[in-house]
Design a protein around this motif. Structure first.
Motif, PDB file in Angstrom:
ATOM      1  N   LEU A  50       4.641   3.806  -9.002  1.00  0.00           N
ATOM      2  CA  LEU A  50       4.466   2.384  -9.287  1.00  0.00           C
ATOM      3  C   LEU A  50       2.994   1.986  -9.268  1.00  0.00           C
ATOM      4  O   LEU A  50       2.598   1.035  -9.941  1.00  0.00           O
ATOM      5  N   GLY A  51       2.188   2.721  -8.495  1.00  0.00           N
ATOM      6  CA  GLY A  51       0.774   2.372  -8.390  1.00  0.00           C
ATOM      7  C   GLY A  51      -0.104   2.958  -9.473  1.00  0.00           C
ATOM      8  O   GLY A  51      -1.287   2.604  -9.565  1.00  0.00           O
ATOM      9  N   ASP A  52       0.446   3.821 -10.303  1.00  0.00           N
ATOM     10  CA  ASP A  52      -0.362   4.467 -11.346  1.00  0.00           C
ATOM     11  C   ASP A  52      -0.965   3.430 -12.281  1.00  0.00           C
ATOM     12  O   ASP A  52      -0.242   2.630 -12.902  1.00  0.00           O
ATOM     13  N   GLY A  53      -2.290   3.444 -12.391  1.00  0.00           N
ATOM     14  CA  GLY A  53      -2.978   2.530 -13.287  1.00  0.00           C
ATOM     15  C   GLY A  53      -3.085   1.110 -12.776  1.00  0.00           C
ATOM     16  O   GLY A  53      -3.694   0.265 -13.446  1.00  0.00           O
ATOM     17  N   ARG A  54      -2.504   0.816 -11.608  1.00  0.00           N
ATOM     18  CA  ARG A  54      -2.519  -0.558 -11.084  1.00  0.00           C
ATOM     19  C   ARG A  54      -3.251  -0.688  -9.749  1.00  0.00           C
ATOM     20  O   ARG A  54      -3.736  -1.756  -9.419  1.00  0.00           O
TER      21      ARG A  54
ATOM     22  N   SER B 241       0.828  -1.203   0.000  1.00  0.00           N
ATOM     23  CA  SER B 241       0.000   0.000   0.000  1.00  0.00           C
ATOM     24  C   SER B 241       0.865   1.256   0.000  1.00  0.00           C
ATOM     25  O   SER B 241       0.589   2.219  -0.721  1.00  0.00           O
ATOM     26  N   GLY B 242       1.936   1.247   0.804  1.00  0.00           N
ATOM     27  CA  GLY B 242       2.850   2.382   0.815  1.00  0.00           C
ATOM     28  C   GLY B 242       3.607   2.511  -0.495  1.00  0.00           C
ATOM     29  O   GLY B 242       3.817   3.622  -0.999  1.00  0.00           O
ATOM     30  N   LEU B 243       4.018   1.384  -1.058  1.00  0.00           N
ATOM     31  CA  LEU B 243       4.755   1.395  -2.319  1.00  0.00           C
ATOM     32  C   LEU B 243       3.895   1.938  -3.455  1.00  0.00           C
ATOM     33  O   LEU B 243       4.388   2.657  -4.338  1.00  0.00           O
ATOM     34  N   PHE B 244       2.606   1.629  -3.414  1.00  0.00           N
ATOM     35  CA  PHE B 244       1.712   2.057  -4.488  1.00  0.00           C
ATOM     36  C   PHE B 244       1.283   3.520  -4.363  1.00  0.00           C
ATOM     37  O   PHE B 244       0.523   4.003  -5.189  1.00  0.00           O
ATOM     38  N   LEU B 245       1.754   4.209  -3.324  1.00  0.00           N
ATOM     39  CA  LEU B 245       1.539   5.651  -3.259  1.00  0.00           C
ATOM     40  C   LEU B 245       2.478   6.381  -4.215  1.00  0.00           C
ATOM     41  O   LEU B 245       2.294   7.560  -4.494  1.00  0.00           O
ATOM     42  N   THR B 246       3.484   5.684  -4.697  1.00  0.00           N
ATOM     43  CA  THR B 246       4.425   6.248  -5.663  1.00  0.00           C
ATOM     44  C   THR B 246       3.902   6.012  -7.077  1.00  0.00           C
ATOM     45  O   THR B 246       2.806   5.492  -7.276  1.00  0.00           O
TER      46      THR B 246
END
Length: 251
Positions: free
Chosen positions: A183-187, A176-181
């Protein structure tokens, strides 16, 4: 409906002598107090402080939910799942009762964490913060993102063990923290554990910029994907619980 209401009442009674009630009170108090104390001395902007608080709540939810679900299912393990399996004609009703009770308690805890922070931010730190309606949007975003987490971790605790559930909860919080960057765009929409943190981040940004059109698009587009995935999750776990016969307690 009567059976469901009786089941909800029974769930609250079963949890009366556990840590779960105190946990739902202590975490909002602790979270709001720690962040207000930190923000008293930090040099962050108001926008960064508020957004950071909401995002960290979203990041912590998967792990916290794993602890709560483990505590609740632990009550069933004590009687070898006999009450859980024998109290309802359809086993999915037992799972639905647990889910409803826990998400209801979650809503109260999230509301407490956000409201206490908002009040402290304005009254103790002397800063404007957000309007009441915008705090309500934050509560809603965090709560909706937590709903699939309870379903997932009830499944992990019923099928495997609390150790498995909590390990997955830690991994989900990290993801969840990683996808705040970027990397989470569109995913992020396809990973329920990221919905609270990432959804809050996007919602806060659009509300602060008064992008009404962007907010409506967010609700229609990302919200539709998340809703369909949540329904699919409900169907899969609903089919699984139909054949569930309990498990051995190995922790």
């Amino acid at each position: 409906m009567k059976v469901m209401i009786q089941g909800i009442r029974a769930e609250f009674l079963k949890m009366r002598h556990t840590f779960l009630y105190a946990f739902h009170v202590a975490i909002p108090l602790l979270a709001s107090s720690v962040f207000l104390l930190y923000y008293r001395f930090s040099g962050w902007s108001e926008q960064a402080q508020i957004a950071g608080y909401m995002e960290i709540i979203g990041m912590a939810l998967p792990f916290l939910v794993s602890i709560i679900c483990a505590g609740n299912i632990g009550l069933e393990e004590q009687n070898h799942f006999q009450v859980f399996l024998g109290s309802y004609e359809n086993k999915w009703k037992g799972l639905a009762v647990k889910w409803l009770v826990l998400v209801g308690m979650c809503l109260m805890a999230i509301a407490g964490a956000v409201i206490l922070f908002g009040m402290g931010y304005h009254m103790l730190l002397g800063k404007e913060g957000l309007s009441i309606s915008r705090y309500l949007w934050m509560i809603l975003a965090l709560f909706l993102g937590s709903m699939p987490l309870y379903l997932e971790h009830l499944f992990f605790n019923l099928r495997f063990s609390r150790t498995v559930s909590q390990c997955i909860g830690v991994a989900q919080s990290l993801l969840s923290g990683l996808f705040l960057t970027g990397l989470g765009d569109g995913r992020w929409q396809f990973f329920p554990c990221t919905w609270s943190a990432r959804g809050t981040m996007l919602l806060y940004g659009r509300i602060e910029q008064n992008e009404t059109g962007g907010l409506l698009f967010y609700l229609k587009h990302e919200g539709t994907i998340c809703s369909l995935l949540f329904i699919f999750l409900c169907v899969i776990i609903g089919i699984w619980i139909y054949y569930y016969e309990g498990r051995q307690y190995n922790d």
